[in-house]
Design a protein around this motif. Sequence first.
Motif, PDB file in Angstrom:
ATOM      1  N   ARG A 121     127.040  14.191  52.862  1.00  0.00           N
ATOM      2  CA  ARG A 121     127.392  12.954  52.293  1.00  0.00           C
ATOM      3  C   ARG A 121     128.528  13.308  51.098  1.00  0.00           C
ATOM      4  O   ARG A 121     129.262  12.772  50.480  1.00  0.00           O
ATOM      5  CB  ARG A 121     126.463  11.946  51.779  1.00  0.00           C
ATOM      6  CG  ARG A 121     125.727  11.317  52.953  1.00  0.00           C
ATOM      7  CD  ARG A 121     124.714  10.217  52.353  1.00  0.00           C
ATOM      8  NE  ARG A 121     124.085   9.613  53.471  1.00  0.00           N
ATOM      9  CZ  ARG A 121     124.569   8.589  54.214  1.00  0.00           C
ATOM     10  NH1 ARG A 121     125.754   8.090  53.938  1.00  0.00           N
ATOM     11  NH2 ARG A 121     124.081   8.111  55.315  1.00  0.00           N
ATOM     12  N   TYR A 150     132.727  10.744  57.151  1.00  0.00           N
ATOM     13  CA  TYR A 150     132.163  10.863  58.501  1.00  0.00           C
ATOM     14  C   TYR A 150     130.638  10.444  58.312  1.00  0.00           C
ATOM     15  O   TYR A 150     130.194   9.718  59.210  1.00  0.00           O
ATOM     16  CB  TYR A 150     131.985  12.239  59.143  1.00  0.00           C
ATOM     17  CG  TYR A 150     131.673  12.245  60.774  1.00  0.00           C
ATOM     18  CD1 TYR A 150     132.518  12.197  61.728  1.00  0.00           C
ATOM     19  CD2 TYR A 150     130.354  12.205  60.799  1.00  0.00           C
ATOM     20  CE1 TYR A 150     132.218  11.790  62.861  1.00  0.00           C
ATOM     21  CE2 TYR A 150     130.059  12.221  62.254  1.00  0.00           C
ATOM     22  CZ  TYR A 150     130.741  12.179  63.265  1.00  0.00           C
ATOM     23  OH  TYR A 150     130.455  12.160  64.445  1.00  0.00           O
ATOM     24  N   PHE A 151     130.049  10.517  57.307  1.00  0.00           N
ATOM     25  CA  PHE A 151     128.609   9.874  56.876  1.00  0.00           C
ATOM     26  C   PHE A 151     128.588   8.761  56.228  1.00  0.00           C
ATOM     27  O   PHE A 151     127.608   8.445  55.731  1.00  0.00           O
ATOM     28  CB  PHE A 151     127.781  11.113  56.400  1.00  0.00           C
ATOM     29  CG  PHE A 151     128.000  12.583  56.969  1.00  0.00           C
ATOM     30  CD1 PHE A 151     127.093  12.748  58.205  1.00  0.00           C
ATOM     31  CD2 PHE A 151     128.585  13.472  56.902  1.00  0.00           C
ATOM     32  CE1 PHE A 151     127.024  13.716  58.934  1.00  0.00           C
ATOM     33  CE2 PHE A 151     128.987  14.491  57.476  1.00  0.00           C
ATOM     34  CZ  PHE A 151     128.037  14.837  58.643  1.00  0.00           C
ATOM     35  N   SER A 152     129.825   8.199  55.776  1.00  0.00           N
ATOM     36  CA  SER A 152     129.755   7.080  55.005  1.00  0.00           C
ATOM     37  C   SER A 152     129.515   5.867  55.684  1.00  0.00           C
ATOM     38  O   SER A 152     130.247   5.651  57.036  1.00  0.00           O
ATOM     39  CB  SER A 152     131.020   6.817  54.307  1.00  0.00           C
ATOM     40  OG  SER A 152     131.358   5.766  53.678  1.00  0.00           O
ATOM     41  N   PRO A 153     128.922   4.858  55.431  1.00  0.00           N
ATOM     42  CA  PRO A 153     128.910   3.533  56.073  1.00  0.00           C
ATOM     43  C   PRO A 153     130.142   3.055  56.425  1.00  0.00           C
ATOM     44  O   PRO A 153     130.275   2.198  57.555  1.00  0.00           O
ATOM     45  CB  PRO A 153     128.158   2.648  55.089  1.00  0.00           C
ATOM     46  CG  PRO A 153     127.291   3.476  54.218  1.00  0.00           C
ATOM     47  CD  PRO A 153     128.154   4.875  54.340  1.00  0.00           C
ATOM     48  N   ALA A 154     131.145   3.072  55.583  1.00  0.00           N
ATOM     49  CA  ALA A 154     132.459   2.707  55.919  1.00  0.00           C
ATOM     50  C   ALA A 154     133.428   3.138  57.005  1.00  0.00           C
ATOM     51  O   ALA A 154     134.101   2.462  57.540  1.00  0.00           O
ATOM     52  CB  ALA A 154     133.418   3.116  54.530  1.00  0.00           C
ATOM     53  N   TYR A 155     132.714   4.342  57.692  1.00  0.00           N
ATOM     54  CA  TYR A 155     133.287   4.879  58.814  1.00  0.00           C
ATOM     55  C   TYR A 155     132.112   5.018  59.921  1.00  0.00           C
ATOM     56  O   TYR A 155     132.305   5.648  60.948  1.00  0.00           O
ATOM     57  CB  TYR A 155     133.748   6.201  58.531  1.00  0.00           C
ATOM     58  CG  TYR A 155     135.125   6.294  57.625  1.00  0.00           C
ATOM     59  CD1 TYR A 155     136.348   6.533  58.277  1.00  0.00           C
ATOM     60  CD2 TYR A 155     134.868   6.392  56.431  1.00  0.00           C
ATOM     61  CE1 TYR A 155     137.579   6.704  57.371  1.00  0.00           C
ATOM     62  CE2 TYR A 155     136.206   6.373  55.548  1.00  0.00           C
ATOM     63  CZ  TYR A 155     137.594   6.619  56.056  1.00  0.00           C
ATOM     64  OH  TYR A 155     138.472   6.464  55.479  1.00  0.00           O
ATOM     65  N   ALA A 156     131.148   4.377  59.929  1.00  0.00           N
ATOM     66  CA  ALA A 156     130.112   4.459  60.630  1.00  0.00           C
ATOM     67  C   ALA A 156     130.456   4.028  62.243  1.00  0.00           C
ATOM     68  O   ALA A 156     129.834   4.570  62.989  1.00  0.00           O
ATOM     69  CB  ALA A 156     128.764   3.606  60.425  1.00  0.00           C
ATOM     70  N   HIS A 157     131.444   3.044  62.228  1.00  0.00           N
ATOM     71  CA  HIS A 157     131.786   2.624  63.627  1.00  0.00           C
ATOM     72  C   HIS A 157     133.348   2.709  63.765  1.00  0.00           C
ATOM     73  O   HIS A 157     133.933   2.126  64.587  1.00  0.00           O
ATOM     74  CB  HIS A 157     131.402   1.292  63.549  1.00  0.00           C
ATOM     75  CG  HIS A 157     130.144   0.766  63.452  1.00  0.00           C
ATOM     76  ND1 HIS A 157     129.267   1.092  64.205  1.00  0.00           N
ATOM     77  CD2 HIS A 157     129.487   0.220  62.209  1.00  0.00           C
ATOM     78  CE1 HIS A 157     127.920   0.551  63.765  1.00  0.00           C
ATOM     79  NE2 HIS A 157     128.155   0.329  62.681  1.00  0.00           N
TER      80      HIS A 157
END
Length: 413
Positions: A121, A150-157
């Motif tokens: 993270r 890549y591991f951030s919730p903002a980029y989770a999807h």
Amino acid sequence: MGLTSSGFLALCVAFGLVVIGLALWALSRISGRGPGPLLARLGVLVAAQLAALAMVAVAVNDNFQFYTSVSDITGTANNADNVVVKGVDPQPPVTNGKGQQGKPYDSVQIHSGILPAATARTSGEILDTTVRGAKSGLSSQAFVYLPPAYFSPAYAHRRMPGLVVMPGYPSTASNLIMRMNYPWAMESQIKHHRAKPMVLVMTNETVTPPRDTECTDVAHGPKAETFLARDLTDAISAKFRVDRPGAGWGLMGDSTGGFCAVKLAMNYPHRFTSAVSLSGYYHAIMDFTTGDLFGGNRHLQHMNDPEWMLRHRPAPPVSVLVTTSRTETQVLPDTRKFLSMVKPPMRASSIILTSGGHNFGAWKGEMPPSLDWLSAHLWSVANAGQPATSAKRSLANPPVTRHRAVLHQRPHA
């Protein structure tokens, strides 16, 4: 006087010959027994050998242009903050953003992580993988760098652009980490808001070592181009949250890797939109390391010659950034020739350093602005044509100046 100038080479050869001549003369004059004369003769022999080795080293450096100045050797020749990108602004062609999706096969085997998982993270993650090609039948090692976002919730999807990075020949994919420091350069540009996150796929274009395939589908041989252009991107997109080929993939490499980056982008514009060549060339090399690549197939040979393609075929809708230096006299003329041949819808930018050789030091100085340039292009495509530097300022202006340049088509020979 540069380290690759003809005057410096002549001076070194002349000095070396004088030293060897004096050594031969001194050996005939030194006589007697005991430690004194013995050490004198040994010293003379060592001086002669060093002179001979120095001549060979200067000649080899002159031929390959590894180092062009003393500051190049010491690593002080380049400063990334002073690198200027000249050419067109990041305006890649608008695509539908869908790309092409490969079959959902699991062809990526993850062996281990290079960085501790706990740092994912904050510093990202580097995975050592083996990619198996469904279309080429080849397998090769690839180091996949997943940035912290890549591991951030903002980029989770959300999928990220992918960048295939290749070294020169001979080299290994690990040099992209250990010598070029690609993951840390990418992390630094993201932290300084000069680039948006991208997934790096660091692999060796020499997929059948020790043979140099020049990233070619060799006649009656390994299908290196198919592996790098199709299998690799399909497999990574299926395994990770990376854009599908055609919707945000680029290429980058140095020397042979730079040649491969430009050639693959031109041959597969429906899969790659942007490419960076660090001191690359623009014709496939044929020597004892490659063997016969084309088997007499003229069409195959032409498809491995970017300059021939620009001269005889419609230009592909891709953007390229090419780099070299004014002292890299073997690469500079060919780079300028290539730039002069680029015509719409293809777009070209360039970095021409004041000095620098064919080595890691020069390429590391060009790498940060090149990553910024790629980020702007790839995120524009990923956002369906919306400029990466939008009103929301999601990508800060990098510390380089960009300006438009008129690129003239080279007349037909």
